[in-house]
Structure formats: structure tokens, C-alpha cells
Design a protein around this motif. Structure first.
Motif, short mmCIF file in Angstrom:
data_model
loop_
_atom_site.label_atom_id
_atom_site.label_comp_id
_atom_site.label_asym_id
_atom_site.label_seq_id
_atom_site.Cartn_x
_atom_site.Cartn_y
_atom_site.Cartn_z
N ASN A 89 0.82 -1.21 0.00
CA ASN A 89 0.00 0.00 0.00
C ASN A 89 0.86 1.26 0.00
OD1 ASN A 89 -2.41 -1.33 -0.08
ND2 ASN A 89 -2.98 -0.95 2.04
N SER B 41 -8.24 4.68 -6.46
CA SER B 41 -7.23 3.86 -7.14
C SER B 41 -6.89 2.63 -6.33
CB SER B 41 -5.96 4.69 -7.39
OG SER B 41 -6.21 5.74 -8.29
N LEU B 42 -6.76 2.79 -5.03
CA LEU B 42 -6.43 1.67 -4.16
C LEU B 42 -7.56 0.64 -4.14
CD1 LEU B 42 -4.77 3.82 -1.42
CD2 LEU B 42 -3.65 1.86 -2.47
N ASP C 207 -7.71 -1.28 -7.37
CA ASP C 207 -6.62 -2.23 -7.47
C ASP C 207 -6.77 -3.35 -6.43
OD1 ASP C 207 -4.05 -2.48 -9.01
OD2 ASP C 207 -3.25 -2.75 -6.99
N PHE D 17 2.29 1.72 -3.42
CA PHE D 17 1.26 2.10 -4.38
C PHE D 17 0.94 3.59 -4.25
CE2 PHE D 17 -2.92 2.21 -6.39
CZ PHE D 17 -2.75 1.33 -7.45
N ILE D 18 0.84 4.05 -3.01
CA ILE D 18 0.56 5.47 -2.76
C ILE D 18 1.70 6.34 -3.28
CG2 ILE D 18 0.32 7.23 -0.94
CD1 ILE D 18 -1.13 5.02 0.70
N ASN E 155 -1.48 5.08 6.33
CA ASN E 155 -0.47 4.64 5.37
C ASN E 155 0.44 5.77 4.93
OD1 ASN E 155 -0.67 1.65 4.08
ND2 ASN E 155 -2.67 2.28 4.88
N LEU F 21 -5.99 5.44 4.78
CA LEU F 21 -5.12 6.19 3.89
C LEU F 21 -4.21 7.11 4.71
CD1 LEU F 21 -4.19 7.16 1.10
CD2 LEU F 21 -6.06 8.82 1.15
N ARG G 288 -6.94 -3.09 -3.31
CA ARG G 288 -6.28 -2.81 -2.04
C ARG G 288 -7.30 -2.04 -1.20
NH1 ARG G 288 -0.71 -3.36 -3.51
NH2 ARG G 288 -0.47 -3.26 -5.76
#
Length: 227
Positions: A156, A180-181, A184, A159-160, A196, A193, A186
């Protein structure tokens, strides 16, 4: 490079969307004659179609039917019409998604990426290495390396960071990141968020890069790169 046909008669909006799409390395095609949309579609052979409902001569539903009768190309409707029947009609005609105007560009990009990934098995990590602020991000190894050392990121966190770096010096909204997460697979909430991003910053601190990921209150986050 994916080819996107944007069937939109508002020239100002078309220009804005085209510019954003090109920032993501998409090849964008417009329509020169709205009486011959299907002919131009067959000539271009796009990988994805973004189409408005309200168009000159024939509406988007008409052209969607025409396209669907000959092609399974993914189609996303883009319209200011918000009546449930329009959304249902779009899905029944074989559209892959429906985005209502006004919209946030980051959300539209996220939806397009999700459709392309699903239809073409598009690997968003096809580019394995990316440089940022003198550091190297390895998407395969989940690491960020600079002269100060190497840090490991969770999936994660990586990805961010990837989403932010690919739009460096531009604000990416919290909504777009979460979308987007989720697309995908996630599964992440607004609170998750924040956690993370904070963890990502804490790890980047070891490379003196934590200040290069800024919070824009009420807007989102931005990965800064100077020079």
C-alpha cells in the motif's frame, strides 16, 4: 501507449481532458465530424472510448450501440445527466462505467486505469524503476534507495508513493488515491489512507525525503521534486 477516443463536443472540456490524458502518456483522439463518429472510430481503432451522451446529430447511446455491434472495446460514458435511467441505459448498452459531470480528473483517470487493467490485463507496475529526488524506487522489490540507504515499503505504501510520484508536483486528491487503491483491490478507507501516508513519511524520513511528500489540507497530497 493506449489510444483513447474522446467523443466530446465541448471544445474547452475536450482540451482539458486531452491535456490530462496526455500527462499520463495516453494517445488521445477527438472527433472531426460528429455525423461520422463510427467511421472515425473504425479508422482509429482505439483501446478505450470516453463518450458524452449529449452530442450533435445523434446522442452517445446511438454511437455506443454502433460501436458495440462491432467491437468489445471498453466504453466509459461522461455526462452531466444524472437520471438513474441514463446510467442503467449505459450499462445495458455495454458501457464499462459512467462518470457524471462535473468530475475530478483524478477520479476519471483512476476509472480509466481500472478499466484498462481489467480489460487488457494492464500491469501498472510495468516500469520497474523510477527516480525521484535523487532516489530510486523499485516497484518490484518494494524499495526506495538513495545514497543514505534503502527502505522497504508495504504494498500500500509503495502504491501510494507511485501514484504521487507519477503526478509529481501535482496535488492528488484523497478521493483519487482511495479510488485507485480500491480499484486495485487494495481495500482502504479514508482513515487507513492517513495511516499509510504517515507510515510512508516515517520511512522516507530515513532518506531525508519525508518533507518531499506534502499534505495539502482539504485537497490531498503532492510529491515534490525540485529542479
Amino acid at each position: 501507449m493506449f489510444k483513447i477516443m474522446l467523443i466530446e463536443d465541448d471544445e474547452t472540456l475536450f482540451g482539458e481532458i486531452k491535456e490530462r490524458f496526455q500527462q499520463w502518456s495516453y494517445d488521445v483522439y477527438g472527433i472531426t465530424d460528429f455525423n461520422k463518429v463510427f467511421g472515425e472510430f473504425t479508422n482509429v481503432k482505439p483501446d478505450l472510448v470516453v463518450i458524452d451522451i449529449q452530442l450533435p446529430k445523434y446522442d452517445g447511446f446511438h454511437w455506443c450501440r454502433m460501436i458495440r455491434s462491432h467491437s468489445n472495446v471498453p466504453i466509459i460514458f461522461l455526462s452531466s445527466r444524472d437520471h438513474p435511467t441514463d446510467i442503467v441505459m449505459s450499462m445495458q448498452l455495454g458501457a464499462d462505467d459512467y462518470v457524471q459531470k462535473p468530475f475530478h480528473f483524478d477520479v476519471l483517470i483512476a476509472k480509466i486505469q481500472a478499466v484498462l487493467r481489467r480489460v487488457y490485463d494492464y500491469n501498472t507496475e510495468a516500469i520497474s524503476l523510477r527516480t525521484w529526488c535523487g532516489a530510486t524506487i523499485d516497484y518490484e522489490k518494494n524499495t526506495v534507495t538513495s545514497e543514505k540507504g534503502t527502505i522497504e515499503l508495504t504494498k500500500n505504501e509503495l502504491f501510494i508513493l507511485k501514484l504521487l510520484v507519477e503526478q509529481k508536483n501535482k496535488i492528488v486528491s484523497r478521493e483519487a488515491l482511495i479510488k485507485s487503491l480500491w480499484e486495485d483491490d487494495r481495500f482502504i478507507s479514508d482513515n487507513t489512507l492517513t495511516v499509510n501516508v504517515n507510515r510512508l513519511r516515517k520511512k522516507l524520513e530515513a532518506l531525508s525525503l519525508d518533507t518531499m511528500v506534502e499534505t495539502k489540507v482539504g485537497q490531498g497530497y503532492v510529491a515534490i521534486e525540485e529542479g
